[in-house]
Design a protein around this motif. Structure first.
Motif, PDB file in Angstrom:
ATOM      1  N   ASP A  37     -17.576   5.650 -30.388  1.00 41.86           N
ATOM      2  CA  ASP A  37     -16.387   6.271 -29.834  1.00 41.86           C
ATOM      3  C   ASP A  37     -15.476   6.739 -30.970  1.00 41.86           C
ATOM      4  O   ASP A  37     -15.348   6.076 -32.005  1.00 41.86           O
TER       5      ASP A  37
ATOM      6  N   ARG B 162     -18.004   1.919 -24.796  1.00 44.85           N
ATOM      7  CA  ARG B 162     -17.156   2.651 -25.737  1.00 44.85           C
ATOM      8  C   ARG B 162     -16.597   1.724 -26.807  1.00 44.85           C
ATOM      9  O   ARG B 162     -16.344   2.153 -27.933  1.00 44.85           O
TER      10      ARG B 162
ATOM     11  N   ASN C  66     -23.352   7.479 -23.030  1.00 42.61           N
ATOM     12  CA  ASN C  66     -23.037   6.752 -24.265  1.00 42.61           C
ATOM     13  C   ASN C  66     -23.319   5.257 -24.179  1.00 42.61           C
ATOM     14  O   ASN C  66     -22.915   4.503 -25.066  1.00 42.61           O
TER      15      ASN C  66
END
Length: 854
Positions: free
Chosen positions: A796, A735, A463
C-alpha cells in the motif's frame, strides 16, 4: 454434463458401502477404489507387500519405495524412475503408468512434445499427480499407493482405455525427508487407544515440523526459485514430460473440508490465460461429482490464489499446462475431533483417491481441449512476444562469476535461453562488456517464463495475496538487468550459455603475500576454509594498489590478504591453492609489501580476521523458514558450520564458546530474565549479535539494540476506516501488511558490513510491516531505503511512504561487542543471493567497524 458424469463413474464408480463417513479402522485397498472391479491377482496389494493396510499406520518413505518397486517389477504398465536424492539421501522417484505400447515408445512420444508448432492429436495426454510436497500433509502419499495399484491392477475396459490414451506420472512423495520426520513424530506419540483430542502431541509437532525439507524450506515455494535439490531433481523430468494437467495434493486445517481449484478468480496472475481457468473449471465438475457422490463437503473458488508461479499448482500455468491444487482437511495423526465431527486419516486418504481419479477422468474428457490449449499457449506466446514494447533483457554482472552463473543456470533449468554477447554494447552511456553480459530475448518458447521471472509489477487487480507478490529473479540475485527496446547494434552468439568448468588455481610459491577479492559470492567460503585450517588472513579496511607482473592492480575495501611471513601451518600454500580452486576464486600473487598507492601490507589498516563459531537460536516460536534460510546459506552454500540451539537450552549453554549469535523472526518473550542478562553480558564482553525482523524488535525492547520502530498505532492511523463496512475487513488487513515485496536500498559501500558490494543499489526482500526509524547517530545505518523504494510486488502506498528513506540495516557497538539488525529477510528462500553477503560480512567484519549509538 450427463456424458461427463457417465465417464466419471466409469472410472471412479460407487465406493463400497463400508466407506461410511469418518471410518476409524484401516481399510483394504479395494475399499478405497471403484467397486465392481476385477484386479489382476499377480499385482500385489499394499497389504501383501507391507503387511499393513493403507491408513493403518503412517508409512515411512522406504515403505512407499518398497511397494512402488514391487508394482514396477510385476506390472508391464509401470516404469519406476529414480530422479535423484534428497539432502538426507532418500531416493526421489517417479512412476510412469500407461499402456505397454506407450511405454515402449515413451522417448519418441516425449520428444514429439517438444515440437509445439502442431497439435499431436494421436499422442497420449500427460497427467502428473504430485503428492504431499509438505511432508506432514501425508494423506496424499498414502493415496498414491491406492491410485498406483488401481491403475496397474485393474482389468476394467475403462482403465485400459485410460492407459491407451494417457501417460500418468505419479510422484508419490515430493518431500521424503519431511515425510519421515512427520511419520516418526506421529508414531512416537500415537496411543494404543484412540485419542481424538486435537491438543494431544500426536496432532501437534515440535520444532521443526514435517512440512519442510532437510533445510527447513517449503518446497512448494521453490518451483520457480530452484534453490533446493529436490526441486532441481524434479524440474528436469517436468520438462521431459511437459504435463497437460498437474494435480498437487495437500492438506489444510482440521476444521476445513476439501478444496479444489479454481481459487479466487481475481487472484490469478495476469500471465495465466483465461482458457486455463476455464479448463480448470471444467475439470472441477468432475471433482464435484465425485465428492457429491459420497456426500463429502468441499469448497472451490475460495481462499487460495493462482498468483505466485513458484508453487506446484501454478508453475504448469506458464508452461502450457493446467495446475490444480487440492487441499484436504488434515487429521495430522490418525483421528481428531473437528467442527465437522470425527476426522480420520482414512477419510482424508479416501478424498485424495477420489480426486486423483476425478482428475484423470476430467482430463480425459477434456483431452482434445487440453491438447489444443497447449498448442495455442505457445503460438499465442510467440505472437505476443513479437508485439511487446521490448525485445528482451540485457543482464550484466562484472565482478561475481558465481552469482551470474547461478542466475543463468536457473534460467537454463527453466529452458530459458540466454546468449553471450559477441561484442561490447553501449547503452545509456555505459559499456556492457561481452565477457560479462548476456541477452535474453522475449521471442523464445519460454516467453511467459521470462516474463514471470523478470516481472516488476506493482499494481494488481486484487491486493490480497496468499503468498509473495514480488519475486523478480535478477533483483533477488543482484544482477543488473536492462529492458532492451531495440536490438540495433546488439550482437549475441548463436549458441546459448553453457556452464564452464572450474579452473585450477596455481600459486607462485615464492610470493610475499596472496590476495583475493571479496566481491565473489563464495569468498566467505574460501576465507572460512582457510581460517579453519589455521591460515592467518587480514582484511583491507582501506583500498590499496599493488604491482602484479608489471601491471598495477587496484584492490577494494574488503580484500583478503594472506601474508606469507605470519603463517605457521605446513604446506599452507597448497591449502590456499586447493581451497581457491574449490571456490573458483582467483588468487593474486603479491611479491612485495610496498604498494604504490594506499596502505602497505604491514599497515594496521589490514585487520586480522578471526575464525567464527556461530550459534543460531531456534525452537518453538522461532520461524523455521528464516532459521532454515540462514542455515542453508551459511552451512550449505558457504561451508560455515552452524550450531542450532533451541531457546529453552540457551540458559545451559556456555555462550563464551561462540563468536556470533543469530536470532531470526520469532517470539522471544519466554526467555527468562537470567537468560537475557546472560546474553547481554556476552555481547558486552565482545560477542556479535545479529537480529532479524521481530528478533531485532525484541533486542530493542531489552535495550541491547538502540533502535526505534514505527508503531502499529502509527500504521493504523494511516488508514481511514470511517466509511468501511464489515466486508472490507479482509481488504483492510491486506493493505496493512507487506506480504512479500522487493524494496530498493542504498548501501554505504565504505562500511565493513557492505564490503564486496561494488554498487550502492541493493534490492531487499520485505515481508513484514516492521520498519526501523532512521537513527539519530551517525555511521550506524548501513542500508537505507530509497525515496521511492518499491521495486516489485504490492505494498500500500501509505506503507511505501513510511518505509521510504528509513534504515533497513544497522549496526553499532555494545560494550566490546556489536549488535547488527535487519528489518528484512536477507537470505529469503535460498535464492536471494544479492543480500545474503550481508550475513557473511556480519560474521567476519563486525569488529572492523566502530559506531556508537545514542
Amino acid at each position: 454434463m450427463q456424458v461427463m458424469r457417465g465417464l466419471l463413474f466409469f472410472l471412479i464408480g460407487l465406493l463400497s458401502t463400508v466407506l461410511v463417513s469418518f471410518q476409524t479402522s484401516a481399510l483394504p485397498v479395494a475399499d478405497y477404489l471403484p467397486k465392481a472391479q476385477r484386479y489382476n491377482a499377480d499385482i500385489p496389494t499394499p497389504k501383501q507387500v507391507l503387511g499393513v493396510e493403507i491408513g493403518e499406520r503412517h508409512l515411512m518413505h522406504y515403505q512407499v519405495l518398497q511397494y512402488m518397486s514391487a508394482l514396477a517389477e510385476r506390472s508391464p504398465n509401470m516404469i519406476k524412475t529414480s530422479i535423484g536424492r534428497t539432502a538426507q539421501h532418500r531416493e526421489q522417484i517417479l512412476l510412469t503408468i500407461s499402456s505397454q505400447q506407450n511405454l515402449d515408445n515413451l522417448s519418441q512420444i516425449l520428444a514429439r512434445r517438444n515440437d509445439v508448432s502442431k497439435v499431436n492429436e494421436n499422442d497420449p495426454l500427460v497427467v502428473w499427480l504430485g503428492y504431499s510436497v509438505h511432508g506432514d500433509e501425508i494423506s496424499g502419499t498414502h493415496a498414491s499407493l491406492a491410485v498406483a495399484y488401481h491403475l496397474t491392477a485393474s482389468q476394467s475396459p475403462e482403465v485400459k482405455a485410460l492407459l491407451d490414451n494417457t501417460i500418468i506420472v505419479i510422484e508419490p512423495s515430493l518431500n521424503p525427508d519431511g515425510m519421515d520426520r512427520f511419520a516418526q513424530w506421529v508414531m512416537t506419540y500415537r496411543n494404543t487407544s484412540d485419542n481424538i483430542d486435537p491438543y494431544h502431541s500426536e496432532h501437534n509437532q515440535g520444532w521443526v515440523s514435517g512440512r519442510t525439507n532437510h533445510f527447513w524450506f517449503d518446497l512448494n515455494r521453490d518451483w520457480l526459485l530452484l534453490s533446493q535439490q529436490e526441486t532441481r531433481n524434479r524440474i528436469k523430468y517436468f520438462y521431459q514430460y511437459q504435463p497437460n494437467v498437474l494435480g498437487d495434493f495437500h492438506e489444510m486445517g482440521r476444521n476445513s473440508t476439501y478444496f479444489f481449484q479454481p481459487g479466487i478468480p481475481t487472484r490469478t496472475h495476469p500471465l495465466t490465460l483465461q482458457k486455463n481457468t476455464e479448463l480448470t473449471q471444467e475439470i472441477a465438475k468432475f471433482h464435484a461429482a465425485a465428492l457429491d457422490g459420497k456426500d463429502r463437503l468441499y469448497v472451490s473458488e475460495e481462499n487460495f490464489d493462482d498468483f505466485y508461479y513458484g508453487k506446484g499448482s501454478t508453475y504448469p500455468d506458464i508452461n502450457g499446462g493446467v495446475g490444480i491444487l487440492f487441499e484436504q482437511a488434515s487429521s495430522r495423526g490418525y483421528q481428531v475431533d473437528t467442527i465437522n465431527g470425527l476426522l480420520t486419516f482414512e477419510f482424508g486418504i479416501q478424498n485424495q483417491v477420489l480426486t486423483s481419479l476425478s482428475t484423470l477422468a476430467g482430463a480425459t474428457a477434456n483431452s482434445k481441449a487440453l491438447k489444443q490449449y497447449r498448442y495455442d499457449f505457445y503460438q499465442q506466446g510467440e505472437q505476443q512476444a513479437s508485439k511487446e514494447k521490448i525485445s528482451g533483457y540485457l543482464v550484466h554482472e562484472g565482478h561475481d562469476n558465481f552469482r551470474m552463473a547461478d542466475f543463468l543456470g536457473k534460467l537454463k533449468q527453466h529452458h530459458v535461453e540466454a546468449y553471450p554477447l559477441t561484442s561490447d554494447y553501449r547503452l545509456n552511456d555505459k559499456v556492457y562488456s561481452k565477457a560479462t553480459s548476456y541477452f535474453i530475448p522475449l521471442e523464445q518458447k519460454q516467453y511467459r517464463v521470462v516474463k514471470a521471472l523478470f516481472t516488476t509489477e506493482t499494481d494488481f487487480q486484487d491486493n490480497t495475496f496468499y503468498d509473495v507478490s514480488g519475486w523478480t529473479l535478477p533483483y533477488a540475485m543482484n544482477i543488473e538487468f536492462q529492458p532492451i527496446t531495440r536490438t540495433w547494434g546488439l550482437k549475441w552468439s548463436e549458441q546459448a550459455w553453457q556452464s564452464a568448468p572450474t579452473e585450477t588455481v596455481e600459486l607462485d610459491q615464492n610470493a610475499y603475500a596472496y590476495a583475493f577479492e571479496w566481491h565473489h559470492f563464495l569468498a566467505p567460503k574460501l576465507l572460512n576454509k582457510l581460517l579453519s585450517q589455521g591460515i592467518k588472513a587480514r582484511v583491507a579496511t582501506k583500498a590499496f594498489t599493488s604491482v602484479l607482473a608489471g601491471d598495477s592492480k587496484d584492490f577494494a575495501l574488503g580484500t583478503i590478504v594472506i601474508p606469507a611471513g605470519i603463517q605457521t601451518e605446513e604446506n599452507w600454500r597448497d591449502l590456499v591453492a586447493s581451497a581457491a580452486t574449490e571456490a573458483g576464486i582467483e588468487i593474486f600473487n603479491i611479491n612485495t609489501g610496498l604498494t604504490p598507492k594506499g596502505a602497505d601490507l604491514g599497515s594496521r589498516t589490514l585487520l586480522p580476521v578471526e575464525p567464527v563459531k556461530v550459534l543460531l537460536v531456534g525452537g518453538n516460536g522461532v520461524s523455521q523458514y528464516e532459521a532454515g534460510e540462514i542455515r542453508f546459506y551459511l552451512d550449505q552454500m558457504q561451508g560455515i558450520p552452524v550450531s542450532l540451539v533451541e531457546k529453552s537450552r540457551l540458559a545451559r549453554v556456555n555462550l563464551a564458546d561462540y563468536s556470533h549469535i543469530i536470532m531470526v523472526n520469532g517470539n522471544y518473550s519466554d526467555l527468562s530474565k537470567k537468560t537475557v542478562n546472560k546474553l547481554t553480558n556476552w555481547v558486552r564482553a565482545g560477542g556479535v549479535l545479529f537480529g532479524q525482523k521481530s528478533a531485532a524488535k525484541w533486542l530493542a525492547e531489552q535495550e541491547i539494540l538502540k533502535a526505534n520502530f514505527v508503531s502499529k498505532k502509527r500504521i493504523d492511523e494511516m488508514f481511514a476506516t470511517e466509511t468501511l463496512t464489515y466486508q472490507d475487513k479482509e481488504s483492510l488487513a491486506a493493505r496493512k501488511r507487506i506480504a512479500g515485496a522487493i524494496y530498493g536500498t542504498k548501501l554505504d559501500t565504505s562500511h565493513p558490513l557492505a564490503y564486496g558490494y561494488t554498487e550502492q543499489n541493493l534490492p531487499l526482500f520485505k515481508n513484514s510491516s516492521l520498519i526501523f526509524e532512521k537513527p539519530n547517530s551517525p555511521f550506524v545505518g548501513v542500508a537505507q531505503y530509497t525515496a521511492s523504494p518499491l521495486l516489485s510486488g504490492y505494498s500500500d502506498r501509505n506503507l511505501v511512504n513510511q518505509v521510504a528513506n528509513n534504515v533497513a540495516l544497522l549496526g553499532h557497538n555494545y560494550g566490546q561487542g556489536r549488535v547488527i539488525a535487519s528489518s528484512d529477510v536477507l537470505a529469503f528462500r535460498g535464492y536471494w543471493l544479492g543480500s545474503a553477503k550481508l550475513l557473511a560480512n556480519s560474521l567476519f567484519f563486525a569488529k572492523a567497524f566502530d559506531a556508537k549509538a545514542e
